[in-house]
Scaffold this motif. Structure first.
Motif, mmCIF file in Angstrom:
data_model
loop_
_atom_site.group_PDB
_atom_site.id
_atom_site.type_symbol
_atom_site.label_atom_id
_atom_site.label_comp_id
_atom_site.label_asym_id
_atom_site.label_seq_id
_atom_site.Cartn_x
_atom_site.Cartn_y
_atom_site.Cartn_z
ATOM 1 N N ARG A 129 0.689 -1.115 -0.026
ATOM 2 C CA ARG A 129 -0.043 -0.086 -0.083
ATOM 3 C C ARG A 129 0.904 1.330 -0.063
ATOM 4 N N LEU A 130 1.746 1.244 0.776
ATOM 5 C CA LEU A 130 2.928 2.411 0.942
ATOM 6 C C LEU A 130 3.682 2.689 -0.603
ATOM 7 N N VAL A 131 3.885 1.597 -1.271
ATOM 8 C CA VAL A 131 4.681 1.735 -2.429
ATOM 9 C C VAL A 131 3.661 2.242 -3.635
ATOM 10 N N VAL A 132 2.493 1.748 -3.468
ATOM 11 C CA VAL A 132 1.385 2.342 -4.505
ATOM 12 C C VAL A 132 1.352 3.863 -4.331
ATOM 13 N N GLY A 133 0.926 3.995 -2.723
ATOM 14 C CA GLY A 133 0.952 5.389 -2.522
ATOM 15 C C GLY A 133 2.198 6.429 -2.843
ATOM 16 N N LEU A 134 3.131 6.017 -2.688
ATOM 17 C CA LEU A 134 4.504 6.844 -3.209
ATOM 18 C C LEU A 134 4.371 6.859 -4.533
ATOM 19 N N HIS A 135 4.263 5.924 -5.554
ATOM 20 C CA HIS A 135 4.336 5.705 -6.938
ATOM 21 C C HIS A 135 3.102 6.732 -7.526
ATOM 22 N N VAL A 136 1.847 6.823 -6.942
ATOM 23 C CA VAL A 136 1.085 7.718 -7.316
ATOM 24 C C VAL A 136 1.423 8.980 -6.807
#
Length: 144
Positions: A129-136
């Motif tokens: 979830r954190l990886v997706v958040g930073l990517h976005v």
């Protein structure tokens, strides 16, 4: 439930933008060999983000520009037998230098991964979830 402040840790999420794509640097944990991000205790003389940057240098052999605000937090285990649960704040770290030699190079593997591979390799759903958040946040997009 919050963990006591003494049981909070700081971690770094090393990333780089290569040819317009975000790549994340994952490392293996020493105990289980699972893919994780560098993390550890907050040093008494340092801010949480400075401690996160130090962990990235020691565990992953990278340095760069660390954010002073966490992208988020997750609950993980700590201690020699990893029996203690702690809240770990994760700070994005834009990698500027990847060192050839670093303190824990003989104890861990490191691997650059784009979003789709990072999602597959990370065992912890909260880290995904954190990886997706930073990517976005970096790209405005969910696509790798």
């Amino acid at each position: 439930m919050e963990t006591p402040s003494g049981l909070r840790q700081a971690g770094a999420m090393p990333y780089a933008i290569v040819d317009g794509r975000v790549a994340f640097l994952l490392i293996t944990s020493r105990r289980t060999g699972r893919w994780i991000f560098p993390k550890g205790a907050i040093e008494p003389s340092m801010t949480p983000w400075e401690s996160a940057a130090l962990e990235a240098l020691e565990e992953a052999g990278v340095s760069g520009e660390i954010a002073t605000q966490p992208i988020g937090a997750y609950r993980g285990s700590a201690g020699t037998d990893e029996s203690v649960l702690v809240d770990i704040d994760i700070y994005p770290l834009r990698v500027e230098v990847q060192h050839e030699k670093w303190r824990e190079m003989d104890q861990r593997l490191r691997h650059w991964a784009v979003l789709s591979e990072a999602q597959r390799l990370l065992h912890d759903a909260a880290l995904v979830r954190l990886v997706v958040g930073l990517h976005v946040q970096l790209t405005g997009s969910l696509s790798a």
